[in-house]
Enzyme design. Structure first.
Site, PDB file in Angstrom:
ATOM      1  N   ASN A   7       0.866  -1.170   0.000  1.00  0.00           N
ATOM      2  CA  ASN A   7       0.000   0.000   0.000  1.00  0.00           C
ATOM      3  C   ASN A   7       0.907   1.227   0.000  1.00  0.00           C
ATOM      4  OD1 ASN A   7      -1.806   2.041   0.601  1.00  0.00           O
ATOM      5  ND2 ASN A   7      -2.883   0.890   2.194  1.00  0.00           N
ATOM      6  N   LYS A  14       2.713   1.171   3.532  1.00  0.00           N
ATOM      7  CA  LYS A  14       2.182   0.192   4.475  1.00  0.00           C
ATOM      8  C   LYS A  14       2.238  -1.142   3.768  1.00  0.00           C
ATOM      9  CE  LYS A  14      -1.034   3.428   6.537  1.00  0.00           C
ATOM     10  NZ  LYS A  14      -2.393   3.910   6.422  1.00  0.00           N
ATOM     11  N   ARG A  92      -2.234  -1.859  -3.788  1.00  0.00           N
ATOM     12  CA  ARG A  92      -3.321  -0.887  -3.724  1.00  0.00           C
ATOM     13  C   ARG A  92      -3.002   0.245  -4.717  1.00  0.00           C
ATOM     14  NH1 ARG A  92      -3.343   4.354  -0.171  1.00  0.00           N
ATOM     15  NH2 ARG A  92      -5.407   5.101  -0.650  1.00  0.00           N
ATOM     16  N   HIS A 181     -10.005   6.128  -2.054  1.00  0.00           N
ATOM     17  CA  HIS A 181     -10.179   5.449  -0.755  1.00  0.00           C
ATOM     18  C   HIS A 181     -11.324   4.436  -0.786  1.00  0.00           C
ATOM     19  CE1 HIS A 181      -8.502   9.369   1.148  1.00  0.00           C
ATOM     20  NE2 HIS A 181      -7.516   8.496   1.012  1.00  0.00           N
ATOM     21  N   HIS A 209     -13.237   8.794   5.771  1.00  0.00           N
ATOM     22  CA  HIS A 209     -11.847   8.332   5.830  1.00  0.00           C
ATOM     23  C   HIS A 209     -11.008   9.576   6.071  1.00  0.00           C
ATOM     24  CE1 HIS A 209      -8.337   5.816   4.421  1.00  0.00           C
ATOM     25  NE2 HIS A 209      -7.846   7.049   4.353  1.00  0.00           N
ATOM     26  N   ARG A 242      -2.723  18.722   0.881  1.00  0.00           N
ATOM     27  CA  ARG A 242      -3.560  19.067  -0.273  1.00  0.00           C
ATOM     28  C   ARG A 242      -4.630  20.081   0.116  1.00  0.00           C
ATOM     29  NH1 ARG A 242      -4.930  13.010  -1.797  1.00  0.00           N
ATOM     30  NH2 ARG A 242      -3.458  12.502  -0.155  1.00  0.00           N
ATOM     31  N   ASP A 284       1.037  16.908   9.771  1.00  0.00           N
ATOM     32  CA  ASP A 284       0.658  15.771  10.612  1.00  0.00           C
ATOM     33  C   ASP A 284      -0.254  16.240  11.755  1.00  0.00           C
ATOM     34  OD1 ASP A 284       2.093  12.800  11.192  1.00  0.00           O
ATOM     35  OD2 ASP A 284       1.078  13.763  12.889  1.00  0.00           O
ATOM     36  N   ASN A 336      -8.276   7.503  15.553  1.00  0.00           N
ATOM     37  CA  ASN A 336      -7.441   7.698  16.743  1.00  0.00           C
ATOM     38  C   ASN A 336      -7.665   8.985  17.514  1.00  0.00           C
ATOM     39  OD1 ASN A 336      -6.009   5.297  16.187  1.00  0.00           O
ATOM     40  ND2 ASN A 336      -4.790   6.385  14.661  1.00  0.00           N
ATOM     41  N   GLU A 388      -7.441  -2.001   5.316  1.00  0.00           N
ATOM     42  CA  GLU A 388      -7.372  -2.124   3.862  1.00  0.00           C
ATOM     43  C   GLU A 388      -6.547  -3.327   3.444  1.00  0.00           C
ATOM     44  OE1 GLU A 388      -6.155   2.152   3.314  1.00  0.00           O
ATOM     45  OE2 GLU A 388      -7.176   1.782   1.421  1.00  0.00           O
TER      46      GLU A 388
HETATM   47  P1  AMP Z   1      -3.268   7.772   7.742  1.00  0.00           P
HETATM   48  O1  AMP Z   1      -3.039   8.478   6.433  1.00  0.00           O
HETATM   49  O2  AMP Z   1      -4.569   7.043   7.808  1.00  0.00           O
HETATM   50  O3  AMP Z   1      -2.107   6.929   8.186  1.00  0.00           O
HETATM   51  O4  AMP Z   1      -3.398   8.939   8.844  1.00  0.00           O
HETATM   52  C1  AMP Z   1      -2.327   9.796   9.136  1.00  0.00           C
HETATM   53  C2  AMP Z   1      -2.858  10.980   9.927  1.00  0.00           C
HETATM   54  O5  AMP Z   1      -3.485  10.487  11.131  1.00  0.00           O
HETATM   55  C3  AMP Z   1      -1.750  11.940  10.358  1.00  0.00           C
HETATM   56  O6  AMP Z   1      -2.191  13.284  10.215  1.00  0.00           O
HETATM   57  C4  AMP Z   1      -1.592  11.607  11.826  1.00  0.00           C
HETATM   58  O7  AMP Z   1      -1.136  12.696  12.585  1.00  0.00           O
HETATM   59  C5  AMP Z   1      -3.028  11.282  12.207  1.00  0.00           C
HETATM   60  N1  AMP Z   1      -3.077  10.554  13.485  1.00  0.00           N
HETATM   61  C6  AMP Z   1      -2.648   9.316  13.761  1.00  0.00           C
HETATM   62  N2  AMP Z   1      -2.827   9.039  15.086  1.00  0.00           N
HETATM   63  C7  AMP Z   1      -3.404  10.143  15.628  1.00  0.00           C
HETATM   64  C8  AMP Z   1      -3.842  10.500  16.938  1.00  0.00           C
HETATM   65  N3  AMP Z   1      -3.730   9.655  17.973  1.00  0.00           N
HETATM   66  N4  AMP Z   1      -4.373  11.724  17.110  1.00  0.00           N
HETATM   67  C9  AMP Z   1      -4.483  12.582  16.083  1.00  0.00           C
HETATM   68  N5  AMP Z   1      -4.104  12.326  14.836  1.00  0.00           N
HETATM   69  C10 AMP Z   1      -3.561  11.108  14.597  1.00  0.00           C
END
Ligand code: AMP
Length: 403
Positions: A7, A14, A92, A181, A209, A242, A284, A336, A388
């Site tokens: 992925n 991933k 993916r 997605h 998502h 983005r 992030d 999360n 996924e």
């Molecule tokens: P993904 O693309 O699904 O891996 O999601 C990545 C995003 O999820 C990033 O912006 C991370 O900072 C956010 N993220 C992951 N864990 C947490 C958490 N515990 N609290 C807030 N944001 C999170």
């Protein structure tokens, strides 16, 4: 069958090694901030999943994958003796355009069509294609399958997928909404139906998502009827880097004012905007929440803007559906961040989406599918862990097994 799932994201990799018969995950890998000097990659093996850390600073996604295969072949804790034990590889792919409305085994023709789809997802497809090429070189006899994020959205009606442009742009260039997605939205919808104890075909769901990329989908009777991502994964929500939807006239305005090229404009919208653009610090959400807690005004503004756009998209799809039974939250932020969920649903109670603050907060609940609305909330709120990789592995094994 032993399936390696790949992925490849815009800035992440991933991967999992999955034994599809026993539905066992034997290896997990996560590389984050790929391309950056502080990129990190963790590989872990069953049964303990103690992480092996690899130095991948400055490496591309395909280079991270090559490193992962070295660890998989050589590490004493690896569950396989050699890479020959891998029965198939499931890739993916974000964008399949109108070339692909379902998963395919990658042959020469599929490879050619995949290349034509690169411009539809310029952050993702080229990274995935580079991984496919590298794997083909290294394991030429292992079948590879492409599982498309766009396939789930093939059920959208023309009123949702067409843009109000001169029709020749659809007829000649197939410019239309494809969404993305899809694997995640399909899985989240099915898991929510399981949580609600009702058949998916009877439900109206809004699946969110929310990760580094983000999209929201209206799933009516199990089918995608509309989604926020469009011709490319740039449309819709505000995302990590983005912009999401903006007035299209802004693009030509900036190009004229600053003499920007098309490539520069692409980079501004895809890589320098969104949460990163507003905060000027990070894409992030974890970093941004920490900055906001320290009083950083730009971080607070970015969170406000992010939440507001998610709320408007949920409200829009509520209007588009004939009924809404549940809103489903998935992916990094959706799964999360109790804080973000609380902010989002604080503005949606008047539509009947009423969060139970305690259920939302439950410690140790990360990774557990659950309902987090109050018992008599007219519309339920669910949290689903995005899985996924398992879906891609099963689809890959089915296609290769049926060959
Ligand atoms: P993904 O693309 O699904 O891996 O999601 C990545 C995003 O999820 C990033 O912006 C991370 O900072 C956010 N993220 C992951 N864990 C947490 C958490 N515990 N609290 C807030 N944001 C999170």
């Amino acid at each position: 069958m032993l399936v390696l799932v790949v992925n490849a994201g815009s800035s992440s990799l991933k991967s999992q090694l999955i034994e599809t018969d026993g539905k066992l995950t034997l290896m997990r890998c996560l590389a984050e901030k790929v391309g950056a000097p502080d990129a990190s990659m963790k590989v872990s093996f069953a049964p303990d999943f103690d992480a092996v850390r690899c130095n991948v600073a400055g490496k591309s996604v395909a280079e991270c994958l090559r490193r992962l295969l070295e660890v998989l072949a050589d590490d004493p804790a690896s569950p396989i003796d050699g890479l020959e034990g891998i029965g198939a590889i499931g890739n993916r792919i974000v964008a399949g355009g109108e070339f692909f409305s379902k998963s395919v085994i990658i042959d020469a023709e599929a490879r050619e069509n995949l290349q034509k789809c690169e411009e539809l997802a310029p952050l993702h497809n080229p990274a995935a294609d580079a991984c496919i090429d590298m794997l083909h070189e290294l394991l030429p006899n292992t079948p590879q399958v492409a599982v498309f994020d766009t396939a789930f959205h093939a059920t959208m009606p023309p009123k949702a997928y067409l843009y109000p442009l001169p029709m020749r742009y659809y007829e000649q260039y197939r410019i239309r909404r494809y969404g993305a997605h899809g694997t995640s939205h399909r899985y989240a919808a099915q898991q929510a139906a399981n949580l609600l104890g009702r058949p998916l075909r009877d439900l109206g769901l809004i699946t969110c998502h929310l990760g580094n990329g983000g999209s929201i989908t209206a799933v009516n009777h199990g089918k995608s009827i509309d989604t926020t991502m469009g011709f490319t994964p740039l449309e819709g929500l505000m995302m990590g880097t983005r912009s999401g939807s903006i007035d299209p006239a802004i693009i030509t305005y900036i190009m004229r004012r600053e003499g920007r090229t098309f490539d520069e404009m692409d980079a501004i919208l895809n890589r320098e905007s969104g949460i990163l653009g507003v905060t000027g610090e990070s894409a992030d959400m974890r970093d941004v929440l920490a900055l906001a807690a320290d009083g950083d005004e730009r971080a607070k503004l970015a969170i406000d803007m992010y939440v507001y756009r998610v709320q408007k998209a949920i409200g829009g799809f509520y209007a588009a559906m004939t009924r809404t039974d549940a809103v489903v939250m998935t992916a990094g932020i959706g799964e999360n961040s109790a804080e973000l969920r609380e902010l989002i649903f604080a503005g949606l109670a008047h539509m009947g989406m009423i969060l139970d603050k305690e259920r939302n907060q439950v410690e140790g609940a990360i990774g557990m599918n659950r309902i987090i609305s109050i018992d008599d909330s007219p519309i339920k709120i669910c949290v689903v862990t995005a899985d996924e990789e398992i879906r891609i592995a099963r689809e890959t094994a089915n296609l290769v097994g049926a060959q």
